[in-house]
Design a protein around this motif. Sequence first.
Motif, PDB file in Angstrom:
ATOM      1  N   THR A 147       0.841  -1.195   0.000  1.00  0.00           N
ATOM      2  CA  THR A 147       0.000   0.000   0.000  1.00  0.00           C
ATOM      3  C   THR A 147       0.881   1.251   0.000  1.00  0.00           C
ATOM      4  OG1 THR A 147      -1.628  -1.259   1.257  1.00  0.00           O
ATOM      5  CG2 THR A 147      -1.945   1.107   1.165  1.00  0.00           C
ATOM      6  N   THR A 148       2.098   1.109   0.515  1.00  0.00           N
ATOM      7  CA  THR A 148       3.059   2.216   0.541  1.00  0.00           C
ATOM      8  C   THR A 148       3.376   2.748  -0.854  1.00  0.00           C
ATOM      9  OG1 THR A 148       4.068   1.087   2.442  1.00  0.00           O
ATOM     10  CG2 THR A 148       5.290   2.921   1.511  1.00  0.00           C
ATOM     11  N   LYS A 149       3.241   1.910  -1.879  1.00  0.00           N
ATOM     12  CA  LYS A 149       3.641   2.311  -3.231  1.00  0.00           C
ATOM     13  C   LYS A 149       2.959   3.590  -3.709  1.00  0.00           C
ATOM     14  CE  LYS A 149       5.082  -2.075  -5.408  1.00  0.00           C
ATOM     15  NZ  LYS A 149       5.325  -2.935  -4.238  1.00  0.00           N
ATOM     16  N   VAL A 150       1.722   3.839  -3.258  1.00  0.00           N
ATOM     17  CA  VAL A 150       1.028   5.034  -3.745  1.00  0.00           C
ATOM     18  C   VAL A 150       1.679   6.314  -3.234  1.00  0.00           C
ATOM     19  CG1 VAL A 150      -1.138   3.808  -4.032  1.00  0.00           C
ATOM     20  CG2 VAL A 150      -0.699   5.011  -1.879  1.00  0.00           C
ATOM     21  N   LEU A 151       2.467   6.216  -2.155  1.00  0.00           N
ATOM     22  CA  LEU A 151       3.196   7.395  -1.683  1.00  0.00           C
ATOM     23  C   LEU A 151       4.263   7.801  -2.687  1.00  0.00           C
ATOM     24  CD1 LEU A 151       3.677   6.634   2.133  1.00  0.00           C
ATOM     25  CD2 LEU A 151       1.728   7.696   0.956  1.00  0.00           C
ATOM     26  N   ALA A 152       4.851   6.803  -3.365  1.00  0.00           N
ATOM     27  CA  ALA A 152       5.867   7.111  -4.379  1.00  0.00           C
ATOM     28  C   ALA A 152       5.261   7.925  -5.512  1.00  0.00           C
ATOM     29  CB  ALA A 152       6.482   5.825  -4.919  1.00  0.00           C
ATOM     30  N   ALA A 370     -15.445  -4.710 -12.940  1.00  0.00           N
ATOM     31  CA  ALA A 370     -15.547  -3.318 -13.372  1.00  0.00           C
ATOM     32  C   ALA A 370     -14.216  -2.572 -13.291  1.00  0.00           C
ATOM     33  CB  ALA A 370     -16.598  -2.578 -12.537  1.00  0.00           C
ATOM     34  N   VAL A 371     -13.127  -3.308 -13.144  1.00  0.00           N
ATOM     35  CA  VAL A 371     -11.809  -2.678 -13.135  1.00  0.00           C
ATOM     36  C   VAL A 371     -11.446  -2.293 -14.559  1.00  0.00           C
ATOM     37  CG1 VAL A 371      -9.374  -2.949 -12.587  1.00  0.00           C
ATOM     38  CG2 VAL A 371     -11.106  -4.020 -11.126  1.00  0.00           C
ATOM     39  N   ARG A 372     -11.114  -1.024 -14.752  1.00  0.00           N
ATOM     40  CA  ARG A 372     -10.779  -0.553 -16.094  1.00  0.00           C
ATOM     41  C   ARG A 372      -9.312  -0.738 -16.396  1.00  0.00           C
ATOM     42  NH1 ARG A 372      -9.282   4.540 -18.185  1.00  0.00           N
ATOM     43  NH2 ARG A 372      -9.619   5.561 -16.179  1.00  0.00           N
ATOM     44  N   THR A 373      -8.446  -0.413 -15.415  1.00  0.00           N
ATOM     45  CA  THR A 373      -7.010  -0.489 -15.658  1.00  0.00           C
ATOM     46  C   THR A 373      -6.275  -0.252 -14.341  1.00  0.00           C
ATOM     47  OG1 THR A 373      -5.253   0.271 -17.158  1.00  0.00           O
ATOM     48  CG2 THR A 373      -6.686   1.971 -16.210  1.00  0.00           C
ATOM     49  N   ALA A 374      -4.977  -0.014 -14.444  1.00  0.00           N
ATOM     50  CA  ALA A 374      -4.158   0.376 -13.295  1.00  0.00           C
ATOM     51  C   ALA A 374      -3.251   1.512 -13.744  1.00  0.00           C
ATOM     52  CB  ALA A 374      -3.318  -0.792 -12.785  1.00  0.00           C
ATOM     53  N   ALA A 375      -2.876   2.388 -12.811  1.00  0.00           N
ATOM     54  CA  ALA A 375      -1.979   3.506 -13.132  1.00  0.00           C
ATOM     55  C   ALA A 375      -1.523   4.178 -11.851  1.00  0.00           C
ATOM     56  CB  ALA A 375      -2.693   4.532 -14.028  1.00  0.00           C
ATOM     57  N   ARG A 376      -0.436   4.916 -11.949  1.00  0.00           N
ATOM     58  CA  ARG A 376       0.082   5.729 -10.842  1.00  0.00           C
ATOM     59  C   ARG A 376       0.267   4.907  -9.573  1.00  0.00           C
ATOM     60  NH1 ARG A 376       1.470  10.633 -13.535  1.00  0.00           N
ATOM     61  NH2 ARG A 376       0.505  10.162 -15.531  1.00  0.00           N
ATOM     62  N   GLN A 377       0.690   3.650  -9.741  1.00  0.00           N
ATOM     63  CA  GLN A 377       0.979   2.725  -8.654  1.00  0.00           C
ATOM     64  C   GLN A 377      -0.263   2.166  -7.970  1.00  0.00           C
ATOM     65  OE1 GLN A 377       4.508   1.895  -7.724  1.00  0.00           O
ATOM     66  NE2 GLN A 377       4.646   2.761  -9.779  1.00  0.00           N
ATOM     67  N   TRP A 378      -1.460   2.555  -8.387  1.00  0.00           N
ATOM     68  CA  TRP A 378      -2.690   1.970  -7.860  1.00  0.00           C
ATOM     69  C   TRP A 378      -2.960   0.667  -8.591  1.00  0.00           C
ATOM     70  CZ3 TRP A 378      -5.180   4.076  -3.680  1.00  0.00           C
ATOM     71  CH2 TRP A 378      -4.773   5.373  -3.303  1.00  0.00           C
ATOM     72  N   ASP A 379      -3.417  -0.358  -7.860  1.00  0.00           N
ATOM     73  CA  ASP A 379      -3.632  -1.685  -8.439  1.00  0.00           C
ATOM     74  C   ASP A 379      -4.854  -1.756  -9.342  1.00  0.00           C
ATOM     75  OD1 ASP A 379      -1.517  -2.556  -6.891  1.00  0.00           O
ATOM     76  OD2 ASP A 379      -2.780  -3.525  -5.382  1.00  0.00           O
ATOM     77  N   ALA A 380      -5.871  -0.961  -9.035  1.00  0.00           N
ATOM     78  CA  ALA A 380      -7.125  -1.054  -9.781  1.00  0.00           C
ATOM     79  C   ALA A 380      -7.777   0.311  -9.860  1.00  0.00           C
ATOM     80  CB  ALA A 380      -8.077  -2.042  -9.100  1.00  0.00           C
TER      81      ALA A 380
END
Length: 432
Positions: A147-152, A370-380
């Motif tokens: 979950t820390t990845k989104v801080l990056a 309903a997941v469209r994609t992933a980006a900016r370190q977010w998984d879904a």
Amino acid sequence: MKIITLLLTAATLMVSSSLCQAQKSTPVQKVFDGWSAKETLDYIRTFSVSDLTTGKPAALWYHSHASQTNKTAILLRRQPIMKLPTARLPEIGKISVETDLGRMTLNDYLNHPKSFAQGFIVVHKGRVAYESYPGMHELDAHFWASTTKVLASMVVGLLIDDGLIDESRTLGYYIPEFKGSAWEHIKVVDAMDMAAGLDARDSAEQFADPSSVTSRMFRAELGEETNGKIEYMLEVMVDAKSVEKPGQSYIYSSATTQSLVFLVEAVSGKSWSDFFEDRVWSKMGVEGPLQMHLSPDGIAIVHGPASSNLRDLARVGILYTPSWRKVSTERIVSPAMLDRIQNTPRTRDFYLGGNAGSGQRFMARLGEEAVRTAARQWDAIFEDGDFFKSGLNTQGLYVSPDRDLVIAFFSTEPTHRIQKYLRPIVTSGLFD
């Protein structure tokens, strides 16, 4: 001490952790009973990644004691606490879903002896709508894992907004140490979106191969030898090789997240922890410190090891909602930063393409198509603009900006079954 390989925070890929392993875990009641001096010393001296990934008794201890095994930067509270008021919605606890433990309500699941759930919070419009701590004290610092990845991505987003990073430029443009390596020609935007196209990926095969960049990087973060030599994270990372064109497909990679740490340090001239404290944590009305766990040579391991209490993790999510004023003295996540997440041009084909299989795993855990994609370190990133990030042993942060809603949770359970409750809660009609 073998610890940081919590880095297998690639959590995502620890599909081999079976339910039967989870059932052998120490009951979370142990948190309240406490550990003896002998138990604590044994864990400090012998903790290993297998303890973490298979839910052994040491994992429960580590989740609230990571600072006793890792070097740790302590980011202190600088603002008065901005308390989150309560507006309880007991209906949340009555929402039921089907899990491998049977169909049960959220209340029953969180208190089930085999759920290994530790904390769960729902915050709507800056008010706590639901909160439960079946396996931890409410102010305990708990391990965030991936979950820390989104801080990056948040910190790189700040530098993009500052005009100091152009995401269409390459990592090599900003990081001199990447010159001459496969990292040199990867665009910042592709690193942000887990699309570096390198062989340094989080997978069972990479973890099992002692010569892989991923395994070597994890050992470097632990200060352990590879072929009789202690390596450093950066010198291992530059050995990564290109396996496909950057930007082509979603390849979950802790090494890719770490490239963003070196990017921030090269551009800002500060350590990652100092920059994050200055621009983010010091502006927030948090209840406790953020523990950023470090490699032996002092690099913040932003792809996994961080610890805080649960409400402060939820406050990080609130930064992405209209209620940001209730947790921060200034706006940190700008409208432009939010737009880059919600309206990313990355497609579903990007998410499900390639041979890494990361996207399929995330959707299976969520039980949601309903997941469209992933980006900016977010998984879904969902069709309705919501987004979610998970971590090893079932940590997570769900953000619904349009509903002004945040869900955060901690656990010591490898199957991620708690994720099945997220979309039913969000789409229950309670927050429309």
